[in-house]
Design an enzyme around this catalytic site. Structure first.
Site, short mmCIF file in Angstrom:
data_model
loop_
_atom_site.label_atom_id
_atom_site.label_comp_id
_atom_site.label_asym_id
_atom_site.label_seq_id
_atom_site.Cartn_x
_atom_site.Cartn_y
_atom_site.Cartn_z
N ASP A 157 -11.37 2.95 4.15
CA ASP A 157 -11.70 1.52 4.06
C ASP A 157 -13.22 1.31 3.98
O ASP A 157 -13.69 0.23 3.61
CB ASP A 157 -11.21 0.81 5.33
CG ASP A 157 -10.11 -0.19 5.04
OD1 ASP A 157 -9.99 -0.62 3.88
OD2 ASP A 157 -9.38 -0.55 5.98
N LYS A 159 0.84 -1.20 0.00
CA LYS A 159 0.00 0.00 0.00
C LYS A 159 0.88 1.25 0.00
O LYS A 159 0.62 2.21 -0.71
CB LYS A 159 -0.94 -0.01 1.23
CG LYS A 159 -2.09 -1.00 1.06
CD LYS A 159 -2.87 -1.25 2.34
CE LYS A 159 -3.92 -2.35 2.09
NZ LYS A 159 -4.60 -2.82 3.28
N GLN A 187 -5.08 -1.91 9.50
CA GLN A 187 -4.96 -3.20 8.82
C GLN A 187 -5.62 -4.31 9.66
O GLN A 187 -5.38 -4.42 10.86
CB GLN A 187 -3.47 -3.52 8.57
CG GLN A 187 -3.22 -4.76 7.74
CD GLN A 187 -3.75 -4.66 6.31
OE1 GLN A 187 -3.78 -3.59 5.70
NE2 GLN A 187 -4.21 -5.78 5.77
N1 GUN Z 1 -7.29 -7.06 5.55
C1 GUN Z 1 -7.63 -7.72 4.43
N2 GUN Z 1 -8.26 -6.90 3.56
C2 GUN Z 1 -8.30 -5.69 4.14
C3 GUN Z 1 -8.83 -4.44 3.72
O1 GUN Z 1 -9.40 -4.27 2.63
N3 GUN Z 1 -8.68 -3.42 4.62
C4 GUN Z 1 -8.07 -3.59 5.83
N4 GUN Z 1 -8.00 -2.53 6.64
N5 GUN Z 1 -7.59 -4.74 6.23
C5 GUN Z 1 -7.70 -5.79 5.39
#
Ligand code: GUN
Length: 368
Positions: free
Chosen positions: A195, A128, A172
């Site tokens: 998110d 990311k 995350q």
């Molecule tokens: N863990 C797996 N996919 C995601 C996501 O799209 N966002 C976040 N914050 N954690 C994740």
């Protein structure tokens, strides 16, 4: 469900599949402990192997014009190229980031909070960060130890909530067990919730006539693929496999908002193959390798495979390879469109995160 794993094409696979999970746990490096979307709920779903390269019953038909001749129809599905589309989106985001910066001096900022040291989460966060850099978004990071307290995480969220150079905040997932995910996600300012997991954003997604400030990234990526390939959704039957908060539930809400008739298949659904076969559009986010066989699909269905599942592969230098929830060999001979794994939905998630971060910066600064 067990009967569905014992199709004639895959007679040996059910036996092998029973041994797949313990074997996988032994062989796979820690970096590949993927988050299972649905399986985490001690699901009765079990993974299947799909070894049949032919699935010939879908390929050979008798021509209507000449019933005496056997004609092979080319029924190979068109590939929905997530890598290509995600690059287009990143280019668009990059151009808009430049326009925003040159007009206002504002640089969009994304803060990522990582708790603990899961290798898979570390990899996602690193990717990311790299993607942000590539399009001119500034990234901020808070790495907290596995044993940190809930209030420490909330304190970091609050700091980012109050930091004007941060326009998007992402925590995350998954979080360590002792931390209450619901409390954490509710702590993120809804104006910075890139998110889309804040309960208010999810609530708005679920309601008629209301819109969330942000749409969760992977579901948004699935919809973007359908839109960019001009696939009609209105009035179609859509089937979503898996009901996780991250993918299954929000993607079903989005399909419904787009006027599809939506069914959800989950680990307690009876005859999942029969329900799935009704779908003009099938989105699978179960986290079970090769769960969806060719025989589960209506001919001509559009298939979006969100699964990223490691399976043992002694031919690969890493000892494993990644496969989707859908048995690609079989499904690509039945579907009209299909996403590959890797290179389908995967790259879209990050592209949508960048897009949401840009959207946030533009909204906060009232930039059109
Ligand atoms: N863990 C797996 N996919 C995601 C996501 O799209 N966002 C976040 N914050 N954690 C994740």
């Amino acid at each position: 469900m067990a009967s569905t794993l014992l199709s004639p094409d895959c007679s040996t696979s059910a036996i092998t599949a029973r041994h797949l999970i313990p074997l996988k746990r032994k062989l796979l490096p820690a970096a590949i402990q993927f988050v299972s979307f649905e399986r985490s709920l001690s699901s009765p779903w079990s993974p299947s192997l799909c070894l049949s390269p032919s699935a010939s019953k879908y390929r050979t038909v008798v021509s209507a014009a000449d019933p005496g001749s056997m004609t092979t129809l080319d029924t190979t599905a068109k590939i929905i190229d997530g890598k290509l589309i995600s690059q287009q989106i990143k280019d668009e985001v990059s151009a808009e980031v430049t326009r925003l910066r040159e007009a206002t001096g504002v640089v969009p900022g994304l803060a990522v909070i990582l708790v603990g040291s899961r290798k898979d989460s570390q990899t996602y966060v690193r990717n990311k960060k790299k993607a942000c850099e590539a399009v001119g978004i500034k990234s901020y990071e808070a790495n907290l130890p596995e044993d940190c307290t809930e209030s420490e995480v909330l304190r970091h969220i609050e700091e980012f909530n109050n930091e004007p150079s941060v326009h998007g905040i992402l925590v995350q997932l998954p979080l360590p067990r002792h931390i209450n995910e619901e409390k954490i996600l509710a702590g993120v300012s809804i104006e910075k919730d890139v998110d889309g997991f804040h309960p208010l954003n999810i609530g708005r997604l679920a309601m008629q006539g209301r819109d969330p400030l942000f749409i969760p990234c992977t579901p948004k990526g699935c919809m973007e693929l359908l839109h960019r390939y001009n696939i009609d959704i209105k009035g179609k039957r859509a089937v979503v496999i898996g009901r996780s908060n991250i993918v299954g539930m929000p993607v079903a809400l989005l399909l419904q908002k787009a006027n599809a008739t939506v069914s959800m298949v989950h680990s307690y659904t009876k005859s999942p193959e029969d329900i799935t076969r009704q779908g003009d559009i099938v989105i699978s986010a179960a986290g079970v390798a090769n769960l969806v066989r060719g025989s589960w699909l209506k001919p001509g269905a559009v298939v979006i495979d969100v699964g990223i599942n490691p399976v043992d592969d002694t031919n690969s230098p890493r000892g494993y390879r990644l496969v989707g929830d859908v048995c690609y060999e079989e499904a690509s001979k039945v579907a009209s469109y299909i996403t590959p794994v890797p290179g389908g939905v995967g790259p879209m998630t990050i592209a949508m995160l960048l897009s949401n971060t840009l959207l946030s910066a533009k909204r906060i600064h009232n930039f059109k």
